[in-house]
Every structure is written in structure tokens, then in C-alpha cells.
Scaffold this active site. Structure first.
Site, short mmCIF file in Angstrom:
data_model
loop_
_atom_site.label_atom_id
_atom_site.label_comp_id
_atom_site.label_asym_id
_atom_site.label_seq_id
_atom_site.Cartn_x
_atom_site.Cartn_y
_atom_site.Cartn_z
N ARG A 163 0.84 -1.22 0.00
CA ARG A 163 0.00 0.00 0.00
C ARG A 163 0.87 1.26 0.00
O ARG A 163 0.53 2.26 0.62
CB ARG A 163 -0.95 0.03 1.20
CG ARG A 163 -1.96 -1.09 1.26
CD ARG A 163 -2.91 -1.05 0.06
NE ARG A 163 -4.07 -1.90 0.27
CZ ARG A 163 -4.12 -3.19 -0.03
NH1 ARG A 163 -3.09 -3.79 -0.56
NH2 ARG A 163 -5.23 -3.87 0.18
N SER A 235 -10.75 -1.11 2.93
CA SER A 235 -10.00 -1.18 4.19
C SER A 235 -9.71 0.24 4.67
O SER A 235 -9.06 1.00 3.96
CB SER A 235 -8.67 -1.89 3.99
OG SER A 235 -8.88 -3.20 3.53
N GLU A 332 -5.47 3.72 6.15
CA GLU A 332 -5.06 3.50 4.76
C GLU A 332 -5.68 4.57 3.87
O GLU A 332 -5.15 4.92 2.82
CB GLU A 332 -5.53 2.11 4.32
CG GLU A 332 -4.74 1.57 3.17
CD GLU A 332 -5.62 0.95 2.11
OE1 GLU A 332 -5.20 0.99 0.96
OE2 GLU A 332 -6.70 0.44 2.43
N1 EPU Z 1 -9.98 -11.23 10.22
C1 EPU Z 1 -10.76 -11.38 11.34
N2 EPU Z 1 -11.83 -10.55 11.51
C2 EPU Z 1 -12.16 -9.60 10.59
C3 EPU Z 1 -11.35 -9.43 9.45
C4 EPU Z 1 -10.27 -10.28 9.28
O1 EPU Z 1 -10.49 -12.22 12.20
O2 EPU Z 1 -13.14 -8.90 10.80
C5 EPU Z 1 -8.86 -12.14 10.01
C6 EPU Z 1 -9.18 -13.11 8.87
O3 EPU Z 1 -9.85 -14.24 9.32
C7 EPU Z 1 -7.82 -13.46 8.34
C8 EPU Z 1 -7.03 -12.17 8.55
O4 EPU Z 1 -7.73 -11.43 9.55
O5 EPU Z 1 -7.21 -14.46 9.11
C9 EPU Z 1 -6.87 -11.37 7.29
O6 EPU Z 1 -8.15 -11.05 6.78
P1 EPU Z 1 -8.48 -11.00 5.22
O7 EPU Z 1 -7.96 -12.17 4.53
O8 EPU Z 1 -9.93 -10.66 5.08
O9 EPU Z 1 -7.60 -9.80 4.67
P2 EPU Z 1 -7.27 -8.43 5.30
O10 EPU Z 1 -5.88 -8.39 5.80
O11 EPU Z 1 -8.32 -8.12 6.29
C10 EPU Z 1 -6.42 -7.43 3.01
C11 EPU Z 1 -6.58 -6.16 2.24
C12 EPU Z 1 -7.91 -6.14 1.50
C13 EPU Z 1 -7.96 -7.34 0.58
C14 EPU Z 1 -7.79 -8.61 1.44
C15 EPU Z 1 -7.74 -9.86 0.61
C16 EPU Z 1 -5.34 -4.48 3.50
C17 EPU Z 1 -5.41 -3.26 4.33
N3 EPU Z 1 -6.50 -5.02 3.13
O12 EPU Z 1 -7.43 -7.46 4.01
O13 EPU Z 1 -7.92 -4.95 0.72
O14 EPU Z 1 -9.19 -7.39 -0.12
O15 EPU Z 1 -6.52 -8.53 2.14
O16 EPU Z 1 -6.50 -9.97 0.02
O17 EPU Z 1 -4.25 -4.93 3.17
C18 EPU Z 1 -8.63 -2.70 0.59
O18 EPU Z 1 -7.45 -2.39 0.57
O19 EPU Z 1 -9.55 -1.84 0.54
C19 EPU Z 1 -9.00 -4.10 0.74
C20 EPU Z 1 -10.25 -4.48 0.92
#
Ligand code: EPU
Length: 336
Positions: A163, A235, A332
């Protein structure tokens, strides 16, 4: 074509649906119009407003917003395997992904359904499901109003990171991105390592471009609010990157805490969504603002929230996470 809007209402131009105004907003179709805009209209204070998907206006903008609207996608070279494509900044990101998938071109399918426009993609190096825009970007073309010239910067000089890019740092507020060149491939490169992707793809019959796109769209639709319906900017927070020792200390205390090693850095990325969730904030609402109930990284405007309310609420979320885990989570979203 150049279209000028005085005292522009921004409520339909930002995905948080915040009702602020800009003193002036200029839409332009062709990059060649930029010298004219800066020559004739001489905006003193300006910034780019692209799709408005990663921005939160907390006040009116006392200057000129510039919105690129050019929507051309042009193949520049095709050797039968590798294809380079020049894409104007105003193309909807997901229209580009759909076009690539329709044309059998691999490289950006995991980035399906990310809201926003192509010109914004390099700024925060959009990423999802194990892929980042930087993996497919070859160069970025931009206009420098100070010098009155156009520059094409090769991807290796864009300082891309998680990012992150040079456009958030030394070039912030100094350039207008007008087009992005991508390198796509006719050779299949399925990238299915992230979370539920492989399961969803196999359920659709295997790793074709179409199945991957459909799988990612379905995963996103299940988790993320549609900005056309509920105000949000994806995000709201970045996943924090911390020293391994910090992550190990937390993991000893919270078994099952997700962490992702960052190659060759001695650091680990934590999941801000998990931290917010475990801090008890998932689904929490105050007034017109809330934490999304299916993905805690996303803040939502439940209707009529001001930018000020959103940011106050965001600070509360940050404080809660800090109190519980001792970890700072940064925003972000670009806060104006
Ligand atoms: N998790 C939770 N609770 C939640 C959300 C997440 O426990 O409410 C846990 C999930 O179970 C998982 C981990 O946190 O173990 C990571 O969650 P997830 O795979 O949903 O990805 P993220 O880190 O929350 C990032 C990006 C998203 C992108 C997803 C999928 C960032 C800031 N966000 O989210 O990007 O869609 O990975 O690759 O890096 C965006 O930038 O707007 C965005 C949506």
C-alpha cells in the site's frame, strides 16, 4: 473535453458518500488538456480526485479537484505471449480487469472488483488475494504542473511497497497520473494461495481466468459492503507491520492470531481486521458510523455521517486496538 464545476457537491464523488464541497472541480478527458487547465485556470491549490474510493473528506476543499476521465485501453505491443497495454487514468479498475479476462490476459485477475480507477491503482499499489498492482505495472505516466511536462516513470522507480509508492511520498501533490502501462501475459499464472481462493476456484471447475475472477468477485461480495449501497472506502486501516518479537509475544498470548512474514525484513504483518475484531469492535456502531459486521477493517457510513464523525470513530477504533494489543494501526484512507 474540459468540464468545470464551481462549488462542486462531492457527495456523489466519494465512496463514503460524505457531503462536502470543493471550491472547484475540473473533469478532463485527455492528458493533453492539462497544460491548458494549468495555463488558463491556474489553480493555486489543487489535488486529484479520482474515483473517490480511498478518500475521506472531513471538511470542504478550498481549491481545485482534478478528475481524469479518459477511458481508453490500448494494446501497445503483443509478441503472442506478453502484451503491454496502455490504460488511461479514468478507466474503472474493474473494467480493466474484465477486459483482461475477456481477452485471455493474465496478471490482474486476483484484483477483480477492487473499487476505484486505474490512475489511483499505483498510488496505493492496490492489492488483494496475494497479488498487487505493482506486479503488473510496467510504467506510470504523469503530468508535473510545476514544470509543465509529462514524465513516464518505470515501475522500478515507483518505490512500490505494501500500500505504498513514491506517489504517497516525494511525488505526493506534485503530479497527476494520466495513464498506466501494464504487462499482461497469455501464459496462465494462477495465483491461488490466499485464503479461500483455491476452494472457490475448484468449486467452479478449475483455474481458468474466468473462474478465478468469478471466485474473487464472490469472496469479495460476501465480505465487503458495496459502496454503491453503503458508504465505505474499503480497508480503512492498513495491516500493521511489526518486529517478529512483538508478533511472537502476541501470538503466545492469542493463539491463532494471523501473521504474515514480510520477506527479508525481520518483520511480520498482522491482520488489522483481526485485531479490531478481537478488540470487540466488529459490527460496533455509533451514530451514523460503524465497523462493518463481516470485515472489521472496513468502516461504514450507515447514512448521513460527516467526515468528522467517521474520523472520530476511527480514532476510537485505533485507541481500542492500542489499549488491548499495544499496536498502532494506521489509516489507509487518504484523509482530507
Ligand atoms: N480477520 C478477522 N476478523 C475480521 C477481518 C479479518 O479475524 O473482521 C482475520 C481473517 O480471518 C484473516 C485475517 O484477519 O485471518 C486477514 O483477513 P483478510 O484475509 O480478510 O484480509 P485483510 O488483511 O483483512 C487485506 C486487504 C484487503 C484485501 C484482502 C484480501 C489491506 C489493508 N486489506 O485485508 O484490501 O481485499 O486482504 O486480500 O491490506 C482494501 O485495501 O480496501 C482491501 C479491501
Amino acid at each position: 473535453m474540459i468540464r468545470v464545476f464551481e462549488n462542486a457537491d462531492l457527495s456523489g464523488r466519494n465512496s463514503f458518500h460524505v457531503a462536502q464541497h470543493a471550491a472547484r472541480l475540473i473533469e478532463f478527458d485527455k492528458q493533453a488538456e492539462l497544460p491548458e487547465i494549468f495555463g488558463k485556470l491556474a489553480p493555486e491549490r489543487w489535488m486529484v480526485l479520482s474515483g473517490g474510493n480511498n478518500i475521506l473528506f472531513t471538511k470542504d476543499y478550498d481549491g481545485t479537484l482534478l478528475t481524469p476521465c479518459g477511458r481508453d485501453i490500448e494494446i501497445r505491443s503483443d509478441d503472442g505471449t506478453e502484451v503491454t497495454v496502455d490504460v488511461e487514468a479514468g478507466v474503472e479498475w474493474d473494467d480493466l480487469v474484465a477486459w483482461a479476462v475477456d481477452n485471455g490476459l493474465w496478471g490482474i485477475e486476483n484484483l477483480s472488483l477492487i473499487p476505484g480507477k486505474v490512475g489511483a491503482a499505483p498510488v496505493q499499489n492496490i492489492g488483494a488475494y496475494g497479488a498487487e498492482a505493482k506486479d503488473a505495472i510496467r510504467s506510470v505516466t504523469m503530468y508535473f504542473p510545476e514544470q509543465g511536462n509529462f514524465v513516464t516513470l518505470a515501475a522500478e522507480h515507483c518505490a512500490f511497497g505494501y500500500r505504498e509508492s513514491v506517489f504517497k511520498h516525494t511525488l505526493r501533490g506534485r503530479v497527476i497520473i494520466t495513464s498506466v502501462e501494464f504487462r499482461l501475459s497469455r501464459t496462465p499464472h494462477p495465483n491461488l494461495g490466499y485464503g479461500d481462493v483455491i476452494r472457490e476456484v475448484e468449486a467452479r471447475g478449475g483455474a481458468t481466468l474466468r473462474n478465478i475472477r468469478d471466485a474473487i468477485c464472490s469472496i469479495r461480495r460476501a465480505k465487503l459492503p458495496d459502496p454503491a449501497v453503503t458508504g465505505n472506502a474499503g480497508s480503512f486501516f492498513k495491516n500493521p507491520v511489526v518486529d517478529i518479537a512483538v508478533a511472537e509475544r502476541l501470538q503466545a498470548e492469542y493463539q491463532g492470531m494471523p501473521m504474515y512474514p514480510v520477506a527479508e525484513s525481520g518483520k511480520v504483518k498482522l491482520a488489522a481486521g483481526w485485531l479490531i475484531d478481537k478488540a470487540g469492535m466488529k459490527g460496533h456502531r455509533e451514530g451514523h458510523v460503524g465497523v462493518h459486521d463481516r470485515q472489521a477493517l472496513v468502516l461504514i457510513n450507515t447514512g448521513g455521517a460527516t467526515g468528522g464523525e467517521v474520523i472520530e470513530f476511527a480514532h476510537k477504533v485505533q485507541r481500542r486496538v492500542h489499549e488491548k494489543f499495544g499496536i498502532e494501526i494506521d489509516t489507509e484512507v487518504n484523509i482530507i
